[in-house]
Enzyme design. Structure first.
Site, short mmCIF file in Angstrom:
data_model
loop_
_atom_site.label_atom_id
_atom_site.label_comp_id
_atom_site.label_asym_id
_atom_site.label_seq_id
_atom_site.Cartn_x
_atom_site.Cartn_y
_atom_site.Cartn_z
N CYS A 5 0.86 -1.21 0.00
CA CYS A 5 0.00 0.00 0.00
C CYS A 5 0.88 1.24 0.00
O CYS A 5 0.56 2.24 -0.65
CB CYS A 5 -0.94 0.01 1.19
SG CYS A 5 -2.36 -1.09 1.02
N ASP A 28 10.72 -6.71 -8.59
CA ASP A 28 10.95 -7.28 -7.26
C ASP A 28 12.34 -6.87 -6.77
O ASP A 28 13.31 -6.90 -7.53
CB ASP A 28 10.83 -8.81 -7.31
CG ASP A 28 10.68 -9.44 -5.93
OD1 ASP A 28 9.61 -9.99 -5.64
OD2 ASP A 28 11.65 -9.36 -5.13
N HIS A 44 -6.26 -2.56 -1.27
CA HIS A 44 -5.68 -3.62 -0.45
C HIS A 44 -6.60 -4.85 -0.46
O HIS A 44 -7.75 -4.78 -0.06
CB HIS A 44 -5.46 -3.16 0.99
CG HIS A 44 -4.80 -4.21 1.81
ND1 HIS A 44 -3.43 -4.33 1.92
CD2 HIS A 44 -5.32 -5.25 2.51
CE1 HIS A 44 -3.13 -5.38 2.64
NE2 HIS A 44 -4.27 -5.96 3.03
N ASN A 82 1.60 -16.45 -4.13
CA ASN A 82 1.76 -17.22 -2.89
C ASN A 82 0.63 -16.85 -1.93
O ASN A 82 0.28 -15.67 -1.81
CB ASN A 82 3.12 -16.92 -2.25
CG ASN A 82 4.27 -17.37 -3.14
OD1 ASN A 82 4.16 -18.38 -3.83
ND2 ASN A 82 5.37 -16.65 -3.11
N HIS A 93 -0.49 -8.54 0.93
CA HIS A 93 -1.22 -7.71 -0.05
C HIS A 93 -1.12 -8.49 -1.35
O HIS A 93 0.00 -8.76 -1.82
CB HIS A 93 -0.55 -6.33 -0.14
CG HIS A 93 -1.21 -5.36 -1.09
ND1 HIS A 93 -1.55 -4.06 -0.72
CD2 HIS A 93 -1.55 -5.47 -2.40
CE1 HIS A 93 -2.08 -3.43 -1.76
NE2 HIS A 93 -2.10 -4.26 -2.80
N HIS A 95 -0.41 -10.16 -4.61
CA HIS A 95 0.55 -9.82 -5.66
C HIS A 95 0.83 -11.05 -6.50
O HIS A 95 0.80 -12.17 -6.01
CB HIS A 95 1.85 -9.27 -5.06
CG HIS A 95 2.48 -10.15 -4.02
ND1 HIS A 95 2.03 -10.19 -2.73
CD2 HIS A 95 3.53 -11.00 -4.08
CE1 HIS A 95 2.77 -11.04 -2.03
NE2 HIS A 95 3.69 -11.56 -2.83
N HIS A 97 3.69 -12.72 -8.91
CA HIS A 97 5.07 -12.73 -9.38
C HIS A 97 5.05 -13.09 -10.86
O HIS A 97 4.42 -14.09 -11.25
CB HIS A 97 5.88 -13.80 -8.65
CG HIS A 97 5.99 -13.61 -7.16
ND1 HIS A 97 7.09 -13.07 -6.56
CD2 HIS A 97 5.12 -13.91 -6.16
CE1 HIS A 97 6.92 -13.04 -5.24
NE2 HIS A 97 5.73 -13.56 -4.97
P1 AMP Z 1 5.79 -13.19 -1.24
O1 AMP Z 1 6.86 -13.99 -0.54
O2 AMP Z 1 5.03 -13.97 -2.25
O3 AMP Z 1 4.90 -12.48 -0.25
O4 AMP Z 1 6.54 -12.10 -2.09
C1 AMP Z 1 6.91 -10.85 -1.60
C2 AMP Z 1 7.92 -10.31 -2.56
O5 AMP Z 1 8.06 -8.92 -2.33
C3 AMP Z 1 9.32 -10.93 -2.41
O6 AMP Z 1 9.70 -11.54 -3.65
C4 AMP Z 1 10.20 -9.72 -2.06
O7 AMP Z 1 11.48 -9.79 -2.64
C5 AMP Z 1 9.38 -8.57 -2.59
N1 AMP Z 1 9.61 -7.28 -1.95
C6 AMP Z 1 9.67 -7.01 -0.63
N2 AMP Z 1 9.85 -5.70 -0.42
C7 AMP Z 1 9.92 -5.10 -1.64
C8 AMP Z 1 10.11 -3.76 -2.10
N3 AMP Z 1 10.26 -2.74 -1.25
N4 AMP Z 1 10.14 -3.54 -3.42
C9 AMP Z 1 10.00 -4.56 -4.30
N5 AMP Z 1 9.80 -5.84 -3.94
C10 AMP Z 1 9.77 -6.12 -2.62
#
Ligand code: AMP
Length: 118
Positions: A5, A28, A44, A82, A93, A95, A97
Protein backbone atom coordinates in the site's frame (compact mmCIF):
# COMPACT_ATOMS: atom_id res chain seq x y z
CA UNK A 1 -0.48 0.39 6.36
CA UNK A 2 1.10 -2.54 4.52
CA UNK A 3 4.32 -2.37 2.49
CA UNK A 4 2.67 -2.61 -0.91
CA UNK A 5 0.00 0.00 0.00
CA UNK A 6 2.95 2.33 0.72
CA UNK A 7 4.46 1.51 -2.69
CA UNK A 8 1.08 2.33 -4.31
CA UNK A 9 1.14 5.74 -2.54
CA UNK A 10 4.82 6.31 -3.45
CA UNK A 11 5.70 6.45 0.23
CA UNK A 12 8.25 3.72 -0.47
CA UNK A 13 10.21 3.97 -3.75
CA UNK A 14 9.86 1.24 -6.34
CA UNK A 15 11.07 0.58 -9.85
CA UNK A 16 7.72 0.81 -11.65
CA UNK A 17 7.09 -0.71 -15.07
CA UNK A 18 3.40 -0.08 -15.66
CA UNK A 19 0.59 1.64 -13.81
CA UNK A 20 -3.06 2.42 -14.39
CA UNK A 21 -5.95 3.51 -12.19
CA UNK A 22 -6.31 0.13 -10.51
CA UNK A 23 -2.97 -1.71 -10.72
CA UNK A 24 0.76 -1.21 -10.54
CA UNK A 25 3.71 -3.37 -11.63
CA UNK A 26 7.26 -2.95 -10.35
CA UNK A 27 10.52 -4.91 -10.20
CA UNK A 28 10.95 -7.28 -7.26
CA UNK A 29 13.69 -6.03 -4.93
CA UNK A 30 15.13 -9.56 -4.59
CA UNK A 31 14.78 -11.06 -8.08
CA UNK A 32 14.60 -14.84 -8.46
CA UNK A 33 14.91 -14.72 -12.27
CA UNK A 34 16.52 -12.29 -14.75
CA UNK A 35 13.12 -10.62 -14.93
CA UNK A 36 11.03 -10.67 -11.74
CA UNK A 37 8.06 -8.32 -11.67
CA UNK A 38 5.31 -7.95 -9.08
CA UNK A 39 1.80 -6.97 -10.19
CA UNK A 40 -0.57 -5.70 -7.50
CA UNK A 41 -4.01 -4.12 -7.22
CA UNK A 42 -3.96 -0.60 -5.77
CA UNK A 43 -6.76 -1.46 -3.37
CA UNK A 44 -5.68 -3.62 -0.45
CA UNK A 45 -6.68 -7.27 -0.85
CA UNK A 46 -5.00 -9.66 1.60
CA UNK A 47 -4.48 -12.56 -0.80
CA UNK A 48 -5.94 -14.58 -3.67
CA UNK A 49 -8.44 -16.00 -1.13
CA UNK A 50 -10.23 -12.65 -0.99
CA UNK A 51 -10.01 -11.39 -4.59
CA UNK A 52 -13.26 -10.92 -6.52
CA UNK A 53 -13.73 -12.46 -9.97
CA UNK A 54 -14.21 -8.93 -11.36
CA UNK A 55 -10.87 -7.67 -10.03
CA UNK A 56 -9.16 -10.90 -11.08
CA UNK A 57 -10.43 -10.48 -14.65
CA UNK A 58 -8.91 -6.99 -14.83
CA UNK A 59 -5.72 -8.25 -13.20
CA UNK A 60 -5.41 -10.82 -15.98
CA UNK A 61 -5.55 -8.08 -18.63
CA UNK A 62 -3.01 -6.03 -16.68
CA UNK A 63 -0.56 -8.97 -16.46
CA UNK A 64 -0.95 -9.57 -20.19
CA UNK A 65 -0.04 -5.91 -20.80
CA UNK A 66 3.06 -6.21 -18.60
CA UNK A 67 4.45 -9.24 -20.45
CA UNK A 68 3.91 -7.45 -23.75
CA UNK A 69 5.62 -4.34 -22.39
CA UNK A 70 8.73 -6.29 -21.32
CA UNK A 71 8.53 -8.53 -24.41
CA UNK A 72 8.41 -11.98 -22.81
CA UNK A 73 5.02 -13.15 -24.09
CA UNK A 74 6.64 -15.26 -26.82
CA UNK A 75 9.71 -16.56 -24.93
CA UNK A 76 7.52 -17.55 -21.98
CA UNK A 77 7.25 -16.78 -18.32
CA UNK A 78 5.62 -17.92 -15.07
CA UNK A 79 2.89 -16.27 -12.98
CA UNK A 80 2.76 -17.19 -9.28
CA UNK A 81 0.76 -15.96 -6.33
CA UNK A 82 1.76 -17.22 -2.89
CA UNK A 83 -1.05 -17.65 -0.37
CA UNK A 84 -0.69 -17.95 3.40
CA UNK A 85 2.01 -19.65 5.45
CA UNK A 86 2.35 -22.86 3.44
CA UNK A 87 2.33 -20.87 0.22
CA UNK A 88 5.20 -18.72 1.51
CA UNK A 89 3.34 -15.41 1.39
CA UNK A 90 5.45 -12.76 3.14
CA UNK A 91 3.61 -9.61 2.11
CA UNK A 92 -0.10 -9.77 2.95
CA UNK A 93 -1.22 -7.71 -0.05
CA UNK A 94 -2.27 -9.70 -3.13
CA UNK A 95 0.55 -9.82 -5.66
CA UNK A 96 1.45 -11.85 -8.70
CA UNK A 97 5.07 -12.73 -9.38
CA UNK A 98 5.91 -12.64 -13.10
CA UNK A 99 9.15 -14.49 -13.72
CA UNK A 100 10.95 -14.68 -17.04
CA UNK A 101 14.06 -13.90 -19.04
CA UNK A 102 15.46 -17.44 -18.73
CA UNK A 103 14.37 -21.08 -18.82
CA UNK A 104 12.85 -21.56 -15.37
CA UNK A 105 13.34 -24.63 -13.20
CA UNK A 106 10.42 -26.63 -11.86
CA UNK A 107 11.39 -28.66 -8.81
CA UNK A 108 11.57 -28.96 -5.01
CA UNK A 109 8.37 -27.32 -3.86
CA UNK A 110 8.20 -28.92 -0.41
CA UNK A 111 10.95 -29.12 2.22
CA UNK A 112 8.98 -31.65 4.30
CA UNK A 113 8.70 -34.13 1.44
CA UNK A 114 11.56 -33.58 -1.01
CA UNK A 115 10.50 -36.71 -2.94
CA UNK A 116 7.46 -34.70 -4.01
CA UNK A 117 4.74 -37.08 -2.82
CA UNK A 118 3.31 -34.68 -0.18
P1 AMP B 1 5.79 -13.19 -1.24
O1 AMP B 1 6.86 -13.99 -0.54
O2 AMP B 1 5.03 -13.97 -2.25
O3 AMP B 1 4.90 -12.48 -0.25
O4 AMP B 1 6.54 -12.10 -2.09
C1 AMP B 1 6.91 -10.85 -1.60
C2 AMP B 1 7.92 -10.31 -2.56
O5 AMP B 1 8.06 -8.92 -2.33
C3 AMP B 1 9.32 -10.93 -2.41
O6 AMP B 1 9.70 -11.54 -3.65
C4 AMP B 1 10.20 -9.72 -2.06
O7 AMP B 1 11.48 -9.79 -2.64
C5 AMP B 1 9.38 -8.57 -2.59
N1 AMP B 1 9.61 -7.28 -1.95
C6 AMP B 1 9.67 -7.01 -0.63
N2 AMP B 1 9.85 -5.70 -0.42
C7 AMP B 1 9.92 -5.10 -1.64
C8 AMP B 1 10.11 -3.76 -2.10
N3 AMP B 1 10.26 -2.74 -1.25
N4 AMP B 1 10.14 -3.54 -3.42
C9 AMP B 1 10.00 -4.56 -4.30
N5 AMP B 1 9.80 -5.84 -3.94
C10 AMP B 1 9.77 -6.12 -2.62
Amino acid sequence: MCLFCKIVRNEIPSNKILEDDEFVAFHDINPKAPLHILAIPKIHVDSFNEVSPELMAKMTTFIQKIVQEVKIEKSGYRVITNIGDNGGQEVKHLHFHILGGAKLKWDHFSDSDPQGHF
